[in-house]
Design a protein around this motif. Structure first.
Motif, PDB file in Angstrom:
ATOM      1  N   ALA A 245       0.842  -1.291  -0.014  1.00 12.33           N
ATOM      2  CA  ALA A 245       0.077   0.002  -0.109  1.00 12.33           C
ATOM      3  C   ALA A 245       1.067   1.105   0.043  1.00 12.33           C
ATOM      4  O   ALA A 245       1.842   1.316   0.876  1.00 12.33           O
ATOM      5  CB  ALA A 245      -0.690  -0.068   0.996  1.00 12.33           C
ATOM      6  N   ALA A 246       0.623   2.025  -0.866  1.00 15.18           N
ATOM      7  CA  ALA A 246       1.213   3.404  -1.069  1.00 15.18           C
ATOM      8  C   ALA A 246       1.044   4.198   0.196  1.00 15.18           C
ATOM      9  O   ALA A 246      -0.230   4.417   0.977  1.00 15.18           O
ATOM     10  CB  ALA A 246       1.048   4.196  -2.207  1.00 15.18           C
ATOM     11  N   ARG A 247       1.892   4.991   0.541  1.00 14.35           N
ATOM     12  CA  ARG A 247       1.999   5.993   1.567  1.00 14.35           C
ATOM     13  C   ARG A 247       0.945   7.355   1.171  1.00 14.35           C
ATOM     14  O   ARG A 247       0.936   7.457  -0.066  1.00 14.35           O
ATOM     15  CB  ARG A 247       3.240   6.618   2.021  1.00 14.35           C
ATOM     16  CG  ARG A 247       4.228   5.482   2.707  1.00 14.35           C
ATOM     17  CD  ARG A 247       5.302   6.085   3.265  1.00 14.35           C
ATOM     18  NE  ARG A 247       6.411   4.979   3.881  1.00 14.35           N
ATOM     19  CZ  ARG A 247       7.687   5.130   4.104  1.00 14.35           C
ATOM     20  NH1 ARG A 247       7.874   6.277   4.153  1.00 14.35           N
ATOM     21  NH2 ARG A 247       8.135   4.227   4.556  1.00 14.35           N
ATOM     22  N   ALA A 248       0.380   7.991   1.952  1.00 12.41           N
ATOM     23  CA  ALA A 248      -0.397   9.232   1.643  1.00 12.41           C
ATOM     24  C   ALA A 248       0.665  10.089   0.924  1.00 12.41           C
ATOM     25  O   ALA A 248       1.701  10.267   1.432  1.00 12.41           O
ATOM     26  CB  ALA A 248      -0.766   9.628   2.759  1.00 12.41           C
ATOM     27  N   GLN A 250       2.160   9.583  -1.831  1.00 13.25           N
ATOM     28  CA  GLN A 250       3.404   8.973  -2.473  1.00 13.25           C
ATOM     29  C   GLN A 250       3.124   9.079  -4.152  1.00 13.25           C
ATOM     30  O   GLN A 250       2.157   8.890  -4.672  1.00 13.25           O
ATOM     31  CB  GLN A 250       3.559   7.591  -2.317  1.00 13.25           C
ATOM     32  CG  GLN A 250       4.617   6.868  -2.869  1.00 13.25           C
ATOM     33  CD  GLN A 250       4.924   5.463  -2.255  1.00 13.25           C
ATOM     34  OE1 GLN A 250       4.853   4.944  -1.156  1.00 13.25           O
ATOM     35  NE2 GLN A 250       4.830   4.422  -3.374  1.00 13.25           N
ATOM     36  N   SER A 511      10.487   7.034  -0.275  1.00 12.02           N
ATOM     37  CA  SER A 511       9.377   6.280  -0.282  1.00 12.02           C
ATOM     38  C   SER A 511       9.513   5.005   0.033  1.00 12.02           C
ATOM     39  O   SER A 511       8.507   4.066   0.477  1.00 12.02           O
ATOM     40  CB  SER A 511       8.738   6.153  -1.764  1.00 12.02           C
ATOM     41  OG  SER A 511       9.643   5.387  -2.719  1.00 12.02           O
ATOM     42  N   ALA A 513      11.765   4.276   2.695  1.00 10.75           N
ATOM     43  CA  ALA A 513      12.382   4.571   4.023  1.00 10.75           C
ATOM     44  C   ALA A 513      13.851   4.045   3.887  1.00 10.75           C
ATOM     45  O   ALA A 513      14.119   3.361   4.779  1.00 10.75           O
ATOM     46  CB  ALA A 513      11.544   4.074   4.999  1.00 10.75           C
ATOM     47  N   GLN A 542       8.830  -2.695  -4.168  1.00  9.69           N
ATOM     48  CA  GLN A 542       7.835  -3.268  -2.945  1.00  9.69           C
ATOM     49  C   GLN A 542       6.545  -3.920  -3.502  1.00  9.69           C
ATOM     50  O   GLN A 542       5.495  -3.828  -2.935  1.00  9.69           O
ATOM     51  CB  GLN A 542       7.108  -1.638  -2.259  1.00  9.69           C
ATOM     52  CG  GLN A 542       8.177  -1.022  -1.566  1.00  9.69           C
ATOM     53  CD  GLN A 542       7.483  -0.015  -0.856  1.00  9.69           C
ATOM     54  OE1 GLN A 542       6.681   1.075  -1.148  1.00  9.69           O
ATOM     55  NE2 GLN A 542       7.781   0.194   0.826  1.00  9.69           N
ATOM     56  N   ARG A 559      16.562  -0.614   5.609  1.00  9.47           N
ATOM     57  CA  ARG A 559      15.196   0.371   5.590  1.00  9.47           C
ATOM     58  C   ARG A 559      14.881   0.685   6.913  1.00  9.47           C
ATOM     59  O   ARG A 559      15.350  -0.024   7.763  1.00  9.47           O
ATOM     60  CB  ARG A 559      13.981  -0.566   5.099  1.00  9.47           C
ATOM     61  CG  ARG A 559      14.511  -1.116   3.591  1.00  9.47           C
ATOM     62  CD  ARG A 559      12.951  -1.719   2.930  1.00  9.47           C
ATOM     63  NE  ARG A 559      12.979  -2.037   1.681  1.00  9.47           N
ATOM     64  CZ  ARG A 559      13.399  -3.512   1.250  1.00  9.47           C
ATOM     65  NH1 ARG A 559      13.696  -4.384   2.374  1.00  9.47           N
ATOM     66  NH2 ARG A 559      13.576  -3.875   0.161  1.00  9.47           N
TER      67      ARG A 559
END
Length: 564
Positions: A245-248, A250, A511, A513, A542, A559
């Motif tokens: 799931a993508a970060r907000a 991203q 993205s 980390a 990812q 990471r």
């Protein structure tokens, strides 16, 4: 008319005498005698590399060395005679000679001059070679060898008048000749059993130098394997693969995979090579991996292997070729994938996925009748990137340092190291000139990678990264070896050690980390290989998939939240 003038009239003119002798030359031989002569000729003309390597092992040294050498020569003669006896018939003998002798002469030339071993991998490479690559391998020396040791003996074979026998008598004589050849081979092997058994046990790859059995046996195996492989459905990989799931906020990610060709780690400037062959890359913030091993010593093996879920230890050609690749896993996870090619294709890695070849493109800036420079891969790349939706992976497959015509792999402006060998017949140049041409081609790869990184850094609204890895290395005359493709077990590090690097935009590293400093420290002290490629690319995008192994992901441990 006097007697002198009458005698002169009877004598042919001097220039006609050789033609008359040739026209009257019609030796009468049995097929069995012709097979023996063929066996002796092939042992003497096409097996110099084999005999030289045997001598280099020390197997012929000592008190019994002379006997072992004589027995080995008799064994090769007997085996080649046996092969001829099995191939010859009343109708096939002359066509067989017309093919066998020139091909054996060509094979012997490459073994003598480049250190080539004709195992299944090398035969598969030959079958995969296109017209452009073939033309670069043709030289005056090869032509002379094929004419003298191939075509002329084949023509002599056509002049032979074969002894005619009844069918029953012919079968009996042929059977007896075959049994005699087997007996002689067995006797020769037994007389030198101690030396020969140790030789084949400790240097079993040397059998791939015995000509013509080497390429004939390997060709049979390749055809059998490929025929069986066509009837096996490809194994699907990445069932259920998905992107985390993508970060907000991203941004979409773009990863460019540059697959290098024939670049060896030893000459890579970033690895400490005394010459600076990577001047532009040295000024960029990169993660360079100085100790990386390839899966194979040829594109035919390495390219499918590095994109497969199987490592080198678990490598099997049928398994790899009958399985989907890393790119299919990415595609199944919903990531757009495209392969841009300036080489001989993707070797099945991109089957069914978007593919574009520039190998024979019509472009006045980068191409000529001999092919295209790698700069063609970047032409129009910005537009292609702009049209992408969501996460994407683009593969750029280089022509790179593909030999032997290294001087054709770069434009004149990159001819820094001079004088450079401009011939594809590497034996015609000093080793220094060969290395100069090779290093100039690396300078062009340096430019290609630096320009790609600059292009990626300018992409608005997208996080970008680049991952470069060469498929295999190259021999440049060390130990008398040139090119690549030796059996892996005996191949030198020059053919197995390859350059690898990564570049990340700040947004891409963020993205994931990813601690890039941690990556640099890890790369400096830890070895890597093609085995890491599949899992590291999945980690970079990812992607969660059943085949993913975190321990082989080079990002693992660097990471946030995972140590490092």
């Amino acid at each position: 008319m006097n007697a002198v003038s009458r005698d002169a009239k009877k004598r042919p003119e001097a220039w006609r005498l050789p033609l008359q002798i040739w026209s009257e030359f019609r030796p009468v031989l049995s097929q069995e005698m012709l097979a023996l002569l063929t066996g002796v000729f092939l042992a003497m003309s096409a097996n110099t590399a084999f005999l030289r390597e045997v001598h280099a092992t020390g197997a012929l040294h000592g008190a019994g060395g002379a006997l072992a050498g004589a027995c080995l020569f008799v064994l090769v003669v007997a085996l080649n005679t046996l092969l001829a006896l099995l191939l010859f018939s009343r109708w096939s003998v002359k066509p067989v000679l017309a093919v066998l002798l020139p091909v054996s002469a060509a094979a012997a030339y490459y073994m003598d001059h480049y250190g080539v071993y004709f195992d299944t991998g090398m035969v598969r490479n030959v079958l995969q070679t296109d017209l452009r690559e073939s033309s670069e391998l043709v030289s005056p020396g090869l032509a002379l060898r094929v004419v003298v040791a191939g075509l002329l003996p084949a023509v002599l074979g056509w002049k032979v008048v074969l002894v005619r026998r009844s069918a029953g008598r012919a079968v009996l004589i042929r059977a007896g000749a075959i049994m005699l050849a087997v007996a002689v081979a067995a006797a020769a092997a037994l007389l030198a059993f101690q030396s020969l058994s140790a030789l084949m046990r400790n240097h079993h790859e040397i059998r791939h130098l015995i000509t013509p059995g080497n390429y004939l046996v390997s060709l049979g195996r390749v055809l059998a394997d490929d025929g069986a492989a066509r009837n096996v459905p490809r194994k699907e990989l990445g069932i259920g693969a998905h992107v985390a799931a993508a970060r907000a906020g991203q941004r979409p990610r773009l990863l460019v995979l540059v697959v290098g060709e024939t670049a060896r780690a030893h000459n890579w400037g970033l690895n400490g090579y005394p010459r600076q062959t990577t001047p532009q890359l040295s000024r960029l913030d990169l993660v360079n991996f100085p100790d990386v091993a390839s899966c194979g010593t040829s594109t035919e093996v390495s390219l499918p292997c590095m994109f497969s879920a199987y490592g080198r230890e678990d490598y099997a050609k049928d398994k790899v070729h009958n399985s989907e690749s890393l790119l299919h896993v990415l595609d199944r996870a919903g990531i757009a994938v495209a392969w841009l090619d300036n080489q001989g294709g993707c070797k099945g890695v991109c089957t069914g996925l978007p593919f574009q070849s520039y190998e024979h493109a019509d472009d006045q800036d980068f191409c000529n009748a001999e092919g295209c420079l790698d700069g063609i891969l970047l032409k129009g790349l910005s537009g292609r990137i702009a049209s992408l939706q969501g996460d994407a992976v683009i593969v750029l497959h280089q022509l790179g340092n593909h030999g032997p015509a290294y001087s054709r792999r770069y434009p004149g402006a990159f001819g820094k190291f001079l004088p450079a060998c401009e011939s594809s017949a590497l034996g015609d140049c000093s080793r220094g000139r060969v290395v100069n041409a090779y290093d100039n081609a690396l300078l062009y790869t340096d430019d290609l990678l630096a320009r790609t990184i600059r292009l990626l850094g300018e992409q608005p609204g997208r996080d970008t990264a680049l991952f470069y890895l060469s498929d295999h290395g190259e021999s440049l005359g060390e130990g008398g070896l040139y090119l690549h493709g030796m059996p892996y077990a005996i191949a030198p590090d020059e053919q197995k050690k390859v350059p690898m690097l990564m570049w990340f935009s700040s947004g891409y590293a963020g993205s994931l980390a990813l601690d890039v400093s941690c990556m640099k420290r890890k790369a400096a002290v830890a070895g890597a290989s093609h085995d890491n490629y599949f899992h590291t690319v999945l980690g970079l995008m990812q992607v969660s998939a059943p085949e993913y192994r975190p321990g082989l992901d080079l990002l693992d441990g660097c990471r946030a939240g995972r140590g490092g």
